[in-house]
Design a protein around this motif. Structure first.
Motif, PDB file in Angstrom:
ATOM      1  N   THR A  58      36.328  42.184  30.919  1.00 42.85           N
ATOM      2  CA  THR A  58      35.492  41.045  30.543  1.00 42.85           C
ATOM      3  C   THR A  58      35.441  40.893  29.022  1.00 42.85           C
ATOM      4  O   THR A  58      35.716  41.840  28.279  1.00 42.85           O
ATOM      5  CB  THR A  58      34.058  41.220  31.069  1.00 42.85           C
ATOM      6  OG1 THR A  58      33.471  42.362  30.436  1.00 42.85           O
ATOM      7  CG2 THR A  58      34.043  41.402  32.581  1.00 42.85           C
TER       8      THR A  58
ATOM      9  N   ALA B 170      32.767  40.639  27.358  1.00 43.10           N
ATOM     10  CA  ALA B 170      31.693  41.530  26.896  1.00 43.10           C
ATOM     11  C   ALA B 170      32.222  42.947  26.661  1.00 43.10           C
ATOM     12  O   ALA B 170      31.828  43.610  25.698  1.00 43.10           O
ATOM     13  CB  ALA B 170      30.556  41.546  27.916  1.00 43.10           C
TER      14      ALA B 170
ATOM     15  N   GLY C 173      37.373  31.621  33.086  1.00 42.94           N
ATOM     16  CA  GLY C 173      36.082  31.460  32.436  1.00 42.94           C
ATOM     17  C   GLY C 173      36.254  31.229  30.954  1.00 42.94           C
ATOM     18  O   GLY C 173      37.361  31.273  30.418  1.00 42.94           O
ATOM     19  N   GLU C 174      35.136  30.991  30.289  1.00 44.72           N
ATOM     20  CA  GLU C 174      35.167  30.730  28.853  1.00 44.72           C
ATOM     21  C   GLU C 174      34.062  31.496  28.144  1.00 44.72           C
ATOM     22  O   GLU C 174      33.043  31.830  28.733  1.00 44.72           O
ATOM     23  CB  GLU C 174      35.003  29.231  28.595  1.00 44.72           C
ATOM     24  CG  GLU C 174      36.154  28.392  29.104  1.00 44.72           C
ATOM     25  CD  GLU C 174      35.951  26.911  28.809  1.00 44.72           C
ATOM     26  OE1 GLU C 174      35.012  26.574  28.061  1.00 44.72           O
ATOM     27  OE2 GLU C 174      36.729  26.119  29.332  1.00 44.72           O
TER      28      GLU C 174
ATOM     29  N   ARG D 114      31.570  33.976  26.580  1.00 46.96           N
ATOM     30  CA  ARG D 114      31.056  35.283  26.997  1.00 46.96           C
ATOM     31  C   ARG D 114      31.280  35.574  28.476  1.00 46.96           C
ATOM     32  O   ARG D 114      31.233  36.722  28.901  1.00 46.96           O
ATOM     33  CB  ARG D 114      29.557  35.374  26.691  1.00 46.96           C
ATOM     34  CG  ARG D 114      29.250  35.310  25.213  1.00 46.96           C
ATOM     35  CD  ARG D 114      27.738  35.334  24.990  1.00 46.96           C
ATOM     36  NE  ARG D 114      27.428  35.264  23.588  1.00 46.96           N
ATOM     37  CZ  ARG D 114      27.190  36.325  22.833  1.00 46.96           C
ATOM     38  NH1 ARG D 114      27.215  37.519  23.364  1.00 46.96           N
ATOM     39  NH2 ARG D 114      26.916  36.173  21.563  1.00 46.96           N
ATOM     40  N   GLU D 115      31.511  34.527  29.257  1.00 39.70           N
ATOM     41  CA  GLU D 115      31.701  34.676  30.699  1.00 39.70           C
ATOM     42  C   GLU D 115      33.166  34.855  31.088  1.00 39.70           C
ATOM     43  O   GLU D 115      33.482  34.942  32.268  1.00 39.70           O
ATOM     44  CB  GLU D 115      31.121  33.455  31.432  1.00 39.70           C
ATOM     45  CG  GLU D 115      29.659  33.204  31.148  1.00 39.70           C
ATOM     46  CD  GLU D 115      28.774  34.372  31.569  1.00 39.70           C
ATOM     47  OE1 GLU D 115      29.008  34.947  32.650  1.00 39.70           O
ATOM     48  OE2 GLU D 115      27.849  34.708  30.794  1.00 39.70           O
TER      49      GLU D 115
ATOM     50  N   THR E  16      36.841  36.391  31.840  1.00 36.17           N
ATOM     51  CA  THR E  16      37.347  37.649  32.386  1.00 36.17           C
ATOM     52  C   THR E  16      38.868  37.587  32.451  1.00 36.17           C
ATOM     53  O   THR E  16      39.432  36.594  32.893  1.00 36.17           O
ATOM     54  CB  THR E  16      36.783  37.912  33.797  1.00 36.17           C
ATOM     55  OG1 THR E  16      35.358  37.913  33.733  1.00 36.17           O
ATOM     56  CG2 THR E  16      37.242  39.248  34.334  1.00 36.17           C
TER      57      THR E  16
END
Length: 166
Positions: free
Chosen positions: A66, A68, A100-101, A103-104, A106
């Motif tokens: 991810t 994050a 996704g884009e 912070r979301e 993966t």
């Protein structure tokens, strides 16, 4: 006859000692080979930024990272995309897809484990740089009306135990 027996017994004893010595030598060599070899890679200093992330795969299948996790590892990338990230294994590029884009986001890739039980896990490297995008194609059935395998299952949780039921 007694001398023959003594000679046979001594020969068997010597051969047993030789075979046991050889087994001990092979065992010591095997133990030495199982020890990890020290690497000449110094650890990162506190606050230093890594140049790449080492991703280990122990089971074959889809693996993910991810945005994050990349931020937590402090890997310096411009964006979380195939144009800014490069994934490799044994120096060869590995295709991946980013879903996704921000912070979301993966990153997904197919990780292939090493099946030899004596080998270490497969190692993939994720670094800044242009990568290879995974090719995409439609996944609709080729023929209309083909059963896609959808099934429905019904499960019940039995909470009463009847020990004498037959």
């Amino acid at each position: 006859m007694l001398k023959e027996r003594s000679l046979t017994t001594i020969t068997l004893a010597v051969l047993t000692v030789v075979f046991l010595s050889a087994a001990v030598i092979f065992l010591i060599r095997a133990i030495r080979q199982d020890r990890p070899v020290p690497l000449d890679v110094p650890p990162l200093a506190v606050g230093e930024t890594p140049q790449a992330l080492r991703l280990t795969v122990r089971e074959s299948g889809v693996a993910s990272v991810t945005a994050a996790q990349l931020r937590a590892a402090r890997l310096p990338v411009e964006s979380f995309s195939t144009t800014a990230l490069r994934l490799t294994r044994d120096g060869r590029p590995v295709p991946f897809v980013v879903i996704g884009e921000g912070r979301e986001a993966t990153l997904y890739f197919y990780g292939q484990a090493i099946t030899d039980t004596l080998a270490a896990p497969a190692v993939y490297w994720l670094a800044p740089g242009p990568g290879v995008a995974m090719s995409e194609r439609a996944a609709t059935p080729a023929e209309p009306g083909v059963d896609t395998g959808g099934r429905q299952a019904h499960w019940e949780d039995q909470r009463i135990f009847l020990g004498q039921a037959q």
